[in-house]
Design an enzyme around this catalytic site. Structure first.
Site: not given
Length: 266
Positions: A145, A150
């Site tokens: 990933e 974020e």
């Protein structure tokens, strides 16, 4: 999608090339969001697969599909909006109090420079992300990933960049990543970038790299699964293990995206 190992001041690193032209690279995919209405279905799909079973990391949102309140193009920007729904409508959204959208590119790429120009939400409990998963994901985290960006609304301006692999992931507390403070992340557009090559992945904002994850060259998928096509994901989660406490009074909250561009090295 948890992160945090290396922290840097945003102004501490020098800029590199980005935006309209990238020397030595060709533009292979883009969305400029220049047509109002629904996002281009030829370029994006909506991920709703876990609505009935509950989203990961104890997230509290219902991800809608083709619902203009949660995803639309307005005035040249993609708007992804997380909303607090009225209690009497909760049954319409899998029993969840919040709705949002999770959009997935219909193409994937192996290596390249992925750039997204975005303005982020800052409400308590918002958890926007610009990230990537394998197009043929079968085993997380072994398949890998890439979290390009974020942001946690309860920590306004702190932007995270992370990788997860079989050896390095948040479940084991071994994830590899960095963070940087961008004071106006919720008030101004910035370019969030991953420069992904055979030798490593560099995470940057406005061309300034703040974290790099290097390929150790050992040929072990557990430490470097990043040699296969990955697709791009854009979403706002609500609450959960990273999003934290939710401030209902702050909703609705939106992530605005000016453009998405994918470059491949010539």
């Amino acid at each position: 999608m948890r992160t945090l190992l290396i922290s840097l001041a945003f102004a501490a690193v020098a800029p590199v090339a980005l935006a309209q032209e990238m020397p030595g690279h060709s533009l292979v995919w883009a969305d400029e969001f220049d047509r109002d209405g629904a996002p281009d279905p030829a370029k994006w799909s909506f991920d709703t697969h876990a609505n009935k079973t509950g989203w990961y990391n104890e997230e509290r949102q219902y991800y809608s599909a083709d619902r203009g309140e949660n995803a639309r193009v307005e005035d040249g920007h993609l708007i992804i909006e997380a909303r607090k729904e009225r209690l009497e409508h909760a049954a319409d959204f899998g029993g969840q109090d919040y709705t949002s959208a999770r959009m997935v590119s219909r193409e994937g790429w192996t290596y390249g420079v992925i750039e997204v120009r975005a303005k982020l939400p800052c409400g308590g409990g918002t958890w926007p992300a610009i990230w990537m998963l394998p197009t043929a994901l079968t085993d997380w985290p072994l398949d890998g990933e890439i979290d390009i960006m974020e942001h946690v609304g309860n920590r306004p301006g702190v932007v995270l960049g992370t990788v997860h692999t079989g050896a390095y992931n948040h479940v084991a507390g071994t994830q590899r990543g960095g963070e940087v403070t961008v004071a106006d992340a919720c008030d101004a557009f910035h370019v969030y970038q991953a420069n992904w090559t055979e030798t490593g992945i560099g995470f940057a904002i406005d061309g300034r790299e703040f974290y790099r994850f290097d390929n150790d060259g050992g040929g072990d998928k557990a430490t470097w699964p990043f040699d296969q096509p990955f697709e791009l994901i854009l979403n706002i989660a609500v609450g959960g293990g990273l999003g934290g406490a939710v401030d209902d009074a702050a909703f609705p909250q939106r992530m605005e995206i000016d453009w998405v561009r994918v470059w491949r090295k010539d």
